[in-house]
Design a protein around this motif. Structure first.
Motif, short mmCIF file in Angstrom:
data_model
loop_
_atom_site.label_atom_id
_atom_site.label_comp_id
_atom_site.label_asym_id
_atom_site.label_seq_id
_atom_site.Cartn_x
_atom_site.Cartn_y
_atom_site.Cartn_z
N LYS A 73 -51.90 34.06 58.34
CA LYS A 73 -53.30 33.83 58.70
C LYS A 73 -54.24 33.97 57.50
O LYS A 73 -55.40 33.56 57.56
N TRP A 76 -48.25 28.79 57.64
CA TRP A 76 -49.57 29.00 58.18
C TRP A 76 -49.59 28.60 59.66
O TRP A 76 -49.04 27.57 60.04
N GLY A 77 -50.27 29.43 60.45
CA GLY A 77 -50.40 29.14 61.87
C GLY A 77 -51.79 28.63 62.22
O GLY A 77 -52.12 28.51 63.40
N ARG A 78 -52.57 28.35 61.21
CA ARG A 78 -53.94 27.87 61.40
C ARG A 78 -54.32 27.01 60.20
O ARG A 78 -53.64 27.05 59.17
N ALA A 88 -47.06 34.31 61.93
CA ALA A 88 -47.49 33.20 61.07
C ALA A 88 -48.53 33.70 60.07
O ALA A 88 -49.24 34.68 60.31
N TYR A 107 -43.09 22.63 57.89
CA TYR A 107 -44.26 22.41 58.74
C TYR A 107 -43.98 21.44 59.89
O TYR A 107 -44.91 20.99 60.56
N ASP A 110 -48.00 36.49 65.94
CA ASP A 110 -46.75 35.74 66.05
C ASP A 110 -45.97 35.71 64.74
O ASP A 110 -44.90 35.11 64.66
N ASP A 122 -50.55 36.81 61.64
CA ASP A 122 -51.07 36.97 62.99
C ASP A 122 -50.01 37.64 63.87
O ASP A 122 -48.94 38.04 63.38
N ALA A 165 -43.34 28.95 63.61
CA ALA A 165 -44.17 29.26 62.45
C ALA A 165 -43.66 30.48 61.70
O ALA A 165 -44.07 30.72 60.56
#
Length: 216
Positions: free
Chosen positions: A128, A32-34, A126, A192, A124, A122, A198
């Motif tokens: 989302k 996860w990027g968020r 990662a 992580y 990149d 996303d 990511a």
């Protein structure tokens, strides 16, 4: 079936690479990027807090972040519980989340599947969003809600290989109940590490993961 082993795993570079090597032979890693903003559908009120608690526990183990809402999507980890795959065809806007929905439902019915996950990424690479679907019924009705949620959350926090959990659960049994398997928990934590990207498509990424795993 839940794995009964809780022994500390002995990792090798090849074993780490296998966690993210797909049937096609491609190495595909994404976390996860968020922050994760979960929402659960199809359960009674008394089960809702239990399921969300299990999701939060998995997020904490990984060292990811959790939030009440996602500024872009509102909720980005959506977990659906139902008794028949055909119910998905009646959910408004479900076709926007799952491309070729009718064909996918037909495949899941043909396979007598009990779970399915669809990820969104996303720019990149990662994660989302993740849409998790759990079909209840049969033996699944005897599995505690927190165990189902913990298993699904562990599988939603990374883009694991499509082969890695086909024969065994990401969970293990302890005297206190089901927990995320030690090897899975360790890979989650290492994945992580903020120093690591990511998303990755090169198997050399597995060596960086391996270095963190053996460093403890």
């Amino acid at each position: 079936m839940i794995d009964a082993s809780t022994e500390t795993p002995q990792f090798t570079p090849e074993a780490v690479e296998a966690y993210f090597t797909r049937t096609s032979g491609d190495y595909v890693f994404a976390r996860w990027g968020r922050p994760v903003a979960p929402v659960v559908f199809g359960v009674k009120e008394d089960s809702l807090a239990v399921i969300k608690g299990a999701i939060e526990a998995a997020v904490v183990i990984a060292g990811a972040e959790i939030a009440e809402t996602d500024p872009e999507l509102g909720s980005n980890l959506m977990m659906f519980f139902f008794s028949d795959w055909n119910e998905l065809l009646d959910v408004p806007n479900m076709g926007d989340m799952i491309p070729d929905l009718e064909a996918r439902v037909a495949t899941l019915i043909d396979r007598n599947a009990h779970q399915y996950r669809a990820f969104r990424f996303d720019d990149d690479g990662a994660i989302k969003a993740c849409f998790t679907f759990v079909r209840m019924g049969g033996a699944m009705d005897d599995v505690p809600a927190d165990v189902i949620a913990l298993s699904q959350a562990a599988q939603a926090l990374l883009l694991w290989s499509d082969k890695v959990f086909t024969q065994e659960s990401p969970l293990a049994l302890t005297e206190a109940g089901a927990v995320i398997r030690p090897d899975v928990a360790n890979v989650l934590r290492a994945s992580y590490d903020p120093i690591l990207p990511a998303a990755a498509r090169d198997a050399s990424h597995a060596l960086r993961l391996y270095a963190r795993l053996i460093a403890g």
